[in-house]
Design an enzyme around this catalytic site. Sequence first.
Site, PDB file in Angstrom:
ATOM      1  CG  HIS A 130      -0.393  -0.005   2.541  1.00 38.56           C
ATOM      2  ND1 HIS A 130       0.017   1.141   3.179  1.00 38.56           N
ATOM      3  CD2 HIS A 130      -0.152  -1.018   3.402  1.00 38.56           C
ATOM      4  CE1 HIS A 130       0.469   0.839   4.381  1.00 38.56           C
ATOM      5  NE2 HIS A 130       0.392  -0.469   4.542  1.00 38.56           N
ATOM      6  CG  ASP A 172      -2.331   4.298   3.081  1.00 39.54           C
ATOM      7  OD1 ASP A 172      -1.981   3.218   2.567  1.00 39.54           O
ATOM      8  OD2 ASP A 172      -3.230   4.362   3.948  1.00 39.54           O
ATOM      9  CG  ASP A 211       2.916  -0.107   7.812  1.00 35.65           C
ATOM     10  OD1 ASP A 211       2.488  -0.566   6.745  1.00 35.65           O
ATOM     11  OD2 ASP A 211       2.205   0.006   8.852  1.00 35.65           O
ATOM     12  CD  GLU A 267      -3.327  -1.499   4.946  1.00 34.41           C
ATOM     13  OE1 GLU A 267      -3.567  -2.550   5.575  1.00 34.41           O
ATOM     14  OE2 GLU A 267      -2.670  -0.557   5.466  1.00 34.41           O
ATOM     15  CD  GLU A 268      -1.271   1.966   7.651  1.00 33.05           C
ATOM     16  OE1 GLU A 268      -1.991   1.437   8.512  1.00 33.05           O
ATOM     17  OE2 GLU A 268      -0.083   1.650   7.469  1.00 33.05           O
ATOM     18  CG  ASP A 325       0.766  -4.011   5.163  1.00 34.38           C
ATOM     19  OD1 ASP A 325       1.561  -3.327   5.820  1.00 34.38           O
ATOM     20  OD2 ASP A 325      -0.457  -3.781   5.117  1.00 34.38           O
ATOM     21  CG  HIS A 372       0.747   1.969  12.807  1.00 39.25           C
ATOM     22  ND1 HIS A 372      -0.626   1.743  12.823  1.00 39.25           N
ATOM     23  CD2 HIS A 372       1.158   1.587  11.579  1.00 39.25           C
ATOM     24  CE1 HIS A 372      -1.001   1.245  11.648  1.00 39.25           C
ATOM     25  NE2 HIS A 372       0.082   1.150  10.885  1.00 39.25           N
TER      26      HIS A 372
END
Length: 374
Positions: free
Chosen positions: A79, A81, A110, A143-144, A167, A348
């Site tokens: 992904h 984003d 990520d 995606e997030e 991922d 994150h």
Amino acid sequence: MIQTERLVQNFCKLVSFDSPSYGERSICDYLTAALQQLGLTVTEDHAAEIIGGNAGNLYAVLPATEGMEGLPPLLFSGHMDTVEPSHGKQAIVHADGTIASDGETVLGADDCAALAAILEALSVIQEQHLPHRTLEILFSAAEETYCIGIGAFDFHKLQAKEAYILDMSGPVGGAAIQAPTILSFRIMVQGKAAHAGFVPEDGIHAIAIAASAISNLRNGRLDAETTRNIGTISGGTQTNIVPESCMVSGEIRSFSHASAMAAWEETQMAFRRAVEQAGAALDMTHTIHVHAYHTPENHPVVKRFEAACRKQGIPCFLRSTMGGSDNNPLSEHGITGIVLATAMNHTHSCTEYTSVSELERISAITVDLMCSEV
């Protein structure tokens, strides 16, 4: 085989783009040009218009080489984003091979590690003229935010029935073969305002009703495969007014979709009982963000990955994860996949990091998967 300097430079370039969810335009343009330069046919869908972003999902195809046309296509996905804080992020390569941000933003491994690994793998097979089956690439937007971007993708475009989604955090060699249904909910309890000092008996205390319902629900781990969490509760306007309304929100996760729905039904019943006893009103909504999947350990998509790990001398381990990914909606549309650990750690957070050696490993595994003849 892997060109380490190119891989790291490309990773750092990808990190440098501001690509928050719904704002992936610049990285999307870069990836489009990179894929086209590698000889893939690239299209961007209209997901941006559907989800309110500025970039759609990127879908690309590289036809099979001569003699490999009979093998079924494979899909590789990552992904575009990143989570916040992400504005102005830069990758700093340390002397020991660790790559991190300056600590003020996330790094964006990520999922830039996935994007870099897939681009490097495609570069290697083109440079080395390695035989490969038809390869499909899907780089998703947003995606997030519970896989909103891929949810707007036209899955009929895909030829592949097997997929590798790059991922997941943890050492390269890990893969998730099971992930949950994720359901979020919002519940509004509507009571009646009254002066809390003069006539409290005339009011219907919405917060107390919500608290009563919550106290009759189990939270945390409900069983081996299901969790429920009341995440927020808010209500009232002043200390001298009986609260007229109270909003409660939470989520449920379960490896069994049926169990997730049963937990939601139990949640509704607890609030209905509390509201009926107090003479209040109730409004409840829920959203199923992703559906649970389980990929059997004996499936070819798993066996092929295990073989690639053995070839690279990397320990392989399969596990379940309570997080969702683009593999959830892919599975829902009949595509069997696993989620690969992809050179990302402390995701994150502003302490997120990767390493040159892990980027090399996931790139090498991706090459072997793309060139697999089984």
